[in-house]
Design an enzyme around this catalytic site. Structure first.
Site, PDB file in Angstrom:
ATOM      1  N   CYS A   1     -32.470-139.549 -31.604  1.00 13.85           N
ATOM      2  CA  CYS A   1     -33.281-140.751 -31.761  1.00 13.85           C
ATOM      3  C   CYS A   1     -32.646-141.668 -32.807  1.00 13.85           C
ATOM      4  O   CYS A   1     -31.645-141.329 -33.450  1.00 13.85           O
ATOM      5  CB  CYS A   1     -34.718-140.405 -32.164  1.00 13.85           C
ATOM      6  SG  CYS A   1     -34.826-139.610 -33.771  1.00 13.85           S
TER       7      CYS A   1
ATOM      8  N   CYS B   1     -32.050-140.393 -36.293  1.00  9.60           N
ATOM      9  CA  CYS B   1     -30.825-139.613 -36.458  1.00  9.60           C
ATOM     10  C   CYS B   1     -29.657-140.535 -36.802  1.00  9.60           C
ATOM     11  O   CYS B   1     -28.812-140.213 -37.645  1.00  9.60           O
ATOM     12  CB  CYS B   1     -30.501-138.844 -35.181  1.00  9.60           C
ATOM     13  SG  CYS B   1     -31.779-137.694 -34.654  1.00  9.60           S
TER      14      CYS B   1
ATOM     15  N   CYS C   1      13.443-121.687 -29.974  1.00  9.81           N
ATOM     16  CA  CYS C   1      13.471-120.857 -31.182  1.00  9.81           C
ATOM     17  C   CYS C   1      12.269-121.182 -32.052  1.00  9.81           C
ATOM     18  O   CYS C   1      11.476-122.071 -31.740  1.00  9.81           O
ATOM     19  CB  CYS C   1      14.757-121.072 -31.966  1.00  9.81           C
ATOM     20  SG  CYS C   1      14.948-122.785 -32.529  1.00  9.81           S
TER      21      CYS C   1
ATOM     22  N   CYS D   1      11.792-124.722 -33.178  1.00  9.61           N
ATOM     23  CA  CYS D   1      11.197-125.617 -32.173  1.00  9.61           C
ATOM     24  C   CYS D   1       9.677-125.560 -32.250  1.00  9.61           C
ATOM     25  O   CYS D   1       8.998-126.590 -32.225  1.00  9.61           O
ATOM     26  CB  CYS D   1      11.654-125.223 -30.766  1.00  9.61           C
ATOM     27  SG  CYS D   1      13.409-125.434 -30.471  1.00  9.61           S
TER      28      CYS D   1
ATOM     29  N   ASP E   1      -6.072-174.237 -26.612  1.00 12.27           N
ATOM     30  CA  ASP E   1      -4.676-174.623 -26.726  1.00 12.27           C
ATOM     31  C   ASP E   1      -4.251-175.136 -25.353  1.00 12.27           C
ATOM     32  O   ASP E   1      -4.889-174.816 -24.345  1.00 12.27           O
ATOM     33  CB  ASP E   1      -3.845-173.404 -27.135  1.00 12.27           C
ATOM     34  CG  ASP E   1      -2.359-173.674 -27.046  1.00 12.27           C
ATOM     35  OD1 ASP E   1      -1.899-174.661 -27.633  1.00 12.27           O
ATOM     36  OD2 ASP E   1      -1.668-172.894 -26.367  1.00 12.27           O
TER      37      ASP E   1
ATOM     38  N   ASP F   1      -0.612-169.598 -32.125  1.00 16.18           N
ATOM     39  CA  ASP F   1      -2.069-169.696 -32.001  1.00 16.18           C
ATOM     40  C   ASP F   1      -2.790-168.640 -32.839  1.00 16.18           C
ATOM     41  O   ASP F   1      -4.009-168.721 -33.010  1.00 16.18           O
ATOM     42  CB  ASP F   1      -2.498-169.539 -30.534  1.00 16.18           C
ATOM     43  CG  ASP F   1      -2.012-170.678 -29.659  1.00 16.18           C
ATOM     44  OD1 ASP F   1      -1.928-171.809 -30.177  1.00 16.18           O
ATOM     45  OD2 ASP F   1      -1.714-170.444 -28.478  1.00 16.18           O
TER      46      ASP F   1
END
Length: 806
Positions: free
Chosen positions: A18, A21, A85, A88, A500, A693
């Site tokens: 609600c 909350c 390995c 990695c 523009d 702009d």
């Protein structure tokens, strides 16, 4: 001294039921040291927090959990190829653990997998796989977050509602049936003693509260004990009070006066049934409200035909890297952003721009992931993957807008923060007043329980966010992206739009508009000279000749005079092109013709062969077909239009007259656009597309960027028009006004409902011969209030784009 780095975290929360909350969760977050702002959204149960040190994601999640709104965690699994390995695996783990929101990452060399624990909503499996792939490993999602979590919750609500209904029906029939039909009551009394009937009702009602209804107690009681009651607390207290009173009346009637010996088992059970039904309807409506995001996510294919040593083979999209060549067959969705290298086709970009007409694509053209290929096969080279694709950015924009909190929500938050405690106090006062003035304890209990049940802050909490969710989702479908949800409210109040010119109202590139006389031979001669020129207008002449399929002859002895024109030898003749000052001996009647073009805002280019003027060409930045209709549509909505451009005044006024724009500001430097926009405030939106702009977009009340423009312009704007068409401005304003109107309707209903019915539930009309709501009717009204708000918001899905009415 360096300022702490500001971060943004997003959590998906449990226990959000609600508006109270929402307010409570926000208060908990903003109370944490380092938190600059927090927004909690009831509609999608999310929290967005902007914070810096000393605040951490873990600390914020801990505070939320302590308050009763724990952040949801998910575990994702990725398939990772290429790890050889331990170093990695360490690198994969470091890449994943470095991502915001990731709690833990583990890579398994033997299984070729990585397991990631993270806050739900912080990232997607696809995005994480893309990061690992960029690090040099081929990764793909193996086990994503449960996509059907909300569907399962809906199924649980429906199941529990059916179970509660089945258990409640006998209780309701035996109790209310006897009140409504006296003959049925006498038959029941002959069938079994009242104490036995009440005992059966006790068993059935207890089962309803223990099983389908226990969710209200599991969440409501702890919240009440923390001193932060929510909607679950109201339901828990109300149903428990009705059940406890009825239990005493059933098993210890001597504790109550004769006039107060009545049971309300049916009320406690029916309340649970009706609220479960209401929540199921809410969950279903919420799913529809968030359908736009789900639809966008579903647009990207999971696999693609990627080129390898053995040709094109099916490959997971998440493992594809930039530079990969993809084959897109007719009718397939384009997997990722890229550039066409082979083939021609028409691509349906409706999901991106809202435009229904497919766009022609050929080698060199850009295509966007998620769009639909037409009848031709295309081979494209991937340029963007993962979160960098246009579709991913659109999804991120829409998600951010949907989680926004509008200024109008501030009043709602202040009210809902204290709403539930005030309602509980009103319920206690109601019971006390009835005990002092009313006929007895039973009536006092009914009045108090009715007040608790009918007071529904859910409708107030959903009124704004669900409208934003549906409205921004529909906007995305129409090619309008609200990058910041707050722009919804601001844009609805706009009274003037400043455009523009170049690239916004016009195509942004010069084209040949006129040739007099209309001679293909003169055009090919002009194109031959212009093919050697680097002037911006020269390309327009060459493209016009190419479009007509003309054979452009080679030019020799080319020379150009800056600011004047150019000349060259073509097929044995001296061809001269340029402005009037390029021809000191005069142009005869062609000068008058050219000046006529200039008045219309077009640039005349005169042509002479061996010193003899033979014609004039006109080049202009053509007005977009939708520009004039957009100005008319805005006028019809009560919005004035202005033009702010750095172009020459004569050209600007000519285009303004063509479009119906009277307020024209010409020859304005980029820095001057900011002051021009500021002078038009308040209530002004600025529409632009270029880097120059960006300051004006940021200075306006609302900045609207044309989606075909630069990233800088888009980043400075609150609204993005993906189609690049000015008519999108009118559609955006229509959407914003509709959303704000919808929010006002929802708030009026949510507040009006409580203001009107809480006093009725308390029984203020009873002394005047009016009705008093029973707890069952109160529960029904409460459930329907949220359903009304959600259903009203879903009407926004029917909004249509603005079309030319002129």
């Amino acid at each position: 001294m360096d300022m702490p780095k500001t971060e943004t975290a997003r959590f998906h929360l449990e226990g959000m039921t609600c508006a109270s909350c929402v307010a409570r969760a926000e208060r908990v977050l903003t109370a944490q040291p380092g938190v600059a702002a927090a927004r909690v959204n009831l509609a999608d149960e999310s929290a967005e927090v902007r914070f810096a040190a000393p605040a951490t994601r873990e600390g914020l999640a801990g505070a939320l959990a302590k308050a009763g709104y724990p952040a949801r965690q998910i575990t994702l699994q990725l398939s990772v190829e290429g790890m050889t390995c331990a170093s990695c695996t360490g690198r994969v783990e470091r890449v994943l653990a470095a991502q915001p929101g990731v709690i833990e990452a583990r890579a398994n060399l033997a299984a070729r997998r990585a397991t990631v624990t993270m806050w739900e909503g912080a990232a997607t499996a696809e995005a994480l796989a893309g990061l690992v792939t960029k690090a040099g490993f081929a990764a793909a999602p193996l086990d994503d977050a449960d996509p059907g979590a909300r569907a399962k919750e809906l199924q649980r609500l429906i199941r529990d509602a059916w179970i509660a209904g089945a258990l409640t029906l006998p209780v309701f029939v035996t109790e209310m049936g006897g009140h409504l039909v006296p003959a049925f009551h006498h038959w029941l009394m002959g069938l079994a003693p009242q104490s036995v009937l009440w005992g059966v009702q006790f068993v059935l009602a207890t089962l309803v509260l223990l099983f389908p209804g226990r969710r209200f107690f599991l969440k409501g009681v702890p919240a009440l004990l923390r001193g932060a009651p929510d909607m679950n607390s109201l339901v828990a207290v109300g149903t428990a009070a009705a059940w406890a009173y009825s239990t005493v009346a059933t098993f210890a009637p001597g504790l109550l006066p004769d006039t107060a010996r009545a049971v309300y088992f049916e009320a406690s059970a029916v309340i649970v049934v009706l609220i479960l039904i209401g929540r199921a309807l809410e969950a279903r409506a919420r799913g529809r409200a968030g359908a736009a995001i789900a639809g966008l996510i579903g647009l990207q294919p999971k696999v693609a035909q990627a080129e390898g040593p053995e040709g094109f083979i099916e490959t997971p999209v998440a493992s594809i890297r930039p530079g990969t060549r993809l084959l897109v067959r007719p009718g397939e969705r384009i997997p990722l952003d890229g550039t066409v290298e082979e083939g021609q086709s028409a691509v349906d970009e409706a999901m991106l721009t809202g435009e229904a007409i497919p766009q022609a694509k050929a080698p060199g053209d850009r295509v966007t992931g998620g769009t639909v290929n037409g009848t031709g096969a295309l081979v494209l080279r991937v340029t963007q993957v993962g979160s960098d694709t246009v579709l991913s950015r659109i999804i991120a924009m829409v998600e951010e807008a949907q989680s926004a909190k509008l200024p109008v929500q501030a009043l709602v938050d202040r009210i809902t923060l204290w709403f539930v405690p005030v309602v509980m106090a009103v319920a206690l006062v109601t019971v006390a007043v009835w005990l002092l003035l009313g006929p007895g304890l039973a009536e006092a209990l009914v009045a108090g329980v009715s007040v608790l049940i009918i007071a529904c802050p859910c409708a107030m909490g959903l009124a704004t966010p669900v409208s934003i969710m549906v409205g921004t989702g529909r906007a995305a479908e129409l090619g309008v992206l609200f990058r910041r949800g707050e722009a919804l409210q601001t844009l609805s109040e706009v009274t003037r739009v400043a455009f523009d010119k170049t690239g916004t109202l016009t195509e942004g590139k010069p084209v040949l508009t006129d040739l007099k006389p209309a001679s293909p031979h003169l055009l090919r001669l002009a194109a031959a000279v212009e093919a050697r020129s680097e002037h911006p207008l020269a390309r327009a002449v060459v493209q016009a000749a190419e479009a007509q399929g003309l054979d452009i002859p080679p030019a020799e002895d080319f020379s150009a005079t800056p600011g004047h024109g150019a000349e060259a030898m073509v097929e044995g003749h001296r061809i001269t092109l340029g402005a009037a000052r390029m021809f000191p001996d005069g142009l005869g009647p062609w000068l008058t013709e050219g000046e006529g073009f200039a008045v219309q805002g077009r640039t005349p280019i005169y042509l002479a062969v061996d010193g003899r003027p033979l014609g004039v060409l006109a080049v202009a930045d053509r007005v977009k077909p939708g520009a004039a209709p957009a100005v008319r549509a805005l006028a019809g909505m009560g919005v004035d239009s202005s033009m702010i451009t750095g172009d020459a005044k004569r050209v600007a006024l000519a285009i303004g007259a063509e479009l119906g724009i009277r307020d024209v500001h010409a020859e304005v430097l980029p820095a001057g656009k900011v002051s021009e926009v500021a002078a038009l405030k308040p209530g002004v939106a600025f529409v632009g597309d270029g880097i120059n702009d960006a300051p004006a977009l940021a200075a306006a009340d609302v900045g609207i960027a044309i989606g075909t423009g630069t990233d800088v312009a888009i980043e400075a704007a609150e609204v993005v028009l993906m189609s690049g068409e000015p008519m999108g401005v009118a559609t955006a304003i229509r959407l914003s006004r509709a959303v704000m109107r919808n929010i006002r309707q929802n708030l009026l209903w949510a507040f009006g409902y409580n203001v009107a019915l809480i006093p009725v539930a308390a029984g203020v009309l009873v002394p005047f011969g009016g009705p008093q709501l029973s707890p069952m009717l109160a529960a029904g009204a409460m459930a329907l209030s949220s359903v009304f708000v959600l259903t009203n918001a879903l009407r926004l899905k029917r909004i249509k784009p603005v079309e030319d009415a002129g």
